[in-house]
Scaffold this active site. Sequence first.
Site, short mmCIF file in Angstrom:
data_model
loop_
_atom_site.label_atom_id
_atom_site.label_comp_id
_atom_site.label_asym_id
_atom_site.label_seq_id
_atom_site.Cartn_x
_atom_site.Cartn_y
_atom_site.Cartn_z
N TYR A 61 0.73 -1.18 -0.04
CA TYR A 61 0.05 0.09 -0.04
C TYR A 61 0.75 1.24 0.13
O TYR A 61 2.01 1.30 0.58
CB TYR A 61 -1.13 0.13 1.02
CG TYR A 61 -2.00 0.79 1.01
CD1 TYR A 61 -3.23 0.49 0.10
CD2 TYR A 61 -2.47 1.99 1.89
CE1 TYR A 61 -4.28 1.14 -0.08
CE2 TYR A 61 -3.59 2.70 1.85
CZ TYR A 61 -4.44 2.31 0.77
OH TYR A 61 -5.57 2.95 0.72
N ARG A 183 -20.68 -7.73 -11.90
CA ARG A 183 -20.08 -8.77 -12.48
C ARG A 183 -21.59 -10.06 -12.54
O ARG A 183 -22.08 -10.14 -11.60
CB ARG A 183 -18.92 -9.65 -12.14
CG ARG A 183 -17.77 -8.84 -12.28
CD ARG A 183 -16.55 -9.68 -11.72
NE ARG A 183 -16.73 -9.42 -10.13
CZ ARG A 183 -15.36 -10.17 -9.62
NH1 ARG A 183 -14.39 -10.79 -10.35
NH2 ARG A 183 -15.44 -10.11 -8.38
#
Length: 345
Positions: A61, A183
């Site tokens: 990150y 999706r």
Amino acid sequence: MSAAINTDCVKSLLYKEYGDPVKVLQVITQTIEQPIGEQVSVKWLLSPVNPADINTIQGKYPSRPPLPAVPGNEGVGEIIAIGSNVQGLHVGDRVVPNGSNFGIWRTQANYDSKDVMKIPNDIDLVVASMLNVNPCTAYRMLKDFVPLKSGDTVIQNGGNSAVGQLVIQLCKIWNYKSVNVVRDRPNIQELKNQLTSLGADEVLTEEEVRNTQLFKNKKLPAPKLALNCIGGQNATEIVRHLAHGGIMVTYGGMSREPLTVPISALIFKDISFKGFWMTTWTKTNMNSQERLDMFKNLAGFFIDKKLQPPPYKLVPFREYQEAIAKALSFDGRKGVKYILDLTES
């Protein structure tokens, strides 16, 4: 001024190196001093396990604390003791963190009083624990990039993500139309029904958004704002539907595929592309009235039940490995958020 502080049983999750969170995290026990001066002692209650937490422990990150570190960026706690110079905070107040890399995955710690922010005590604890990241992200992206008016359209992918569900609900509150791309899956109608019940105007699969006539036949105005957390071909298909002069805001890249921009979108439609990271906004606006107003508005929406949190499961602190493992295997289809119950240590 304080409640009794048990100084022998403060537990923390700690990592000394970056890597697989299941392997590098360990439970340590420490003592803690009474808060002095402008310090407050916070007993942490709940803390969600976010993808950013996992990525931070993995060392992937952009925002990385110095090691060794305690993970956890988001959560809710209760002040159980205050130093002699603390103004505006009292024992019993509920607080959330005022910044990133806060280290919440522990039972208790002392902080400078300016590093926590008081929230209303009547807001649900689970909601309060999730207040800092996803609701704020949805709020700011709808407010800061396009001056939307009642009836304008917003299109987004990741419509069933935590941020996506909050975008749907905020659009309903502010009377914007939301078109939400998800999706395909075996139970797609069930998901469509769920998002419609939250206020979604349209829910389309990736295949359906490619061929939709929603905007050409004027059922809805072409979107002025697109929100992208997926990238890849999915995002490219959404760009095609943006109105002239529209803006796509990217705040994630779950497909790990680059955003490909059709040249025609730049030349002939004057589409703009922006990025958004809540961490940066918070740093820039830490003490602003705008930030206080945002939290007040969001808290009010949750208290009034105009906003509801995504599905969640509470996991006792002592079973933290379950929450970590589930977060690591998260595929974006089962929208359950795992929350560490730090009182169950």
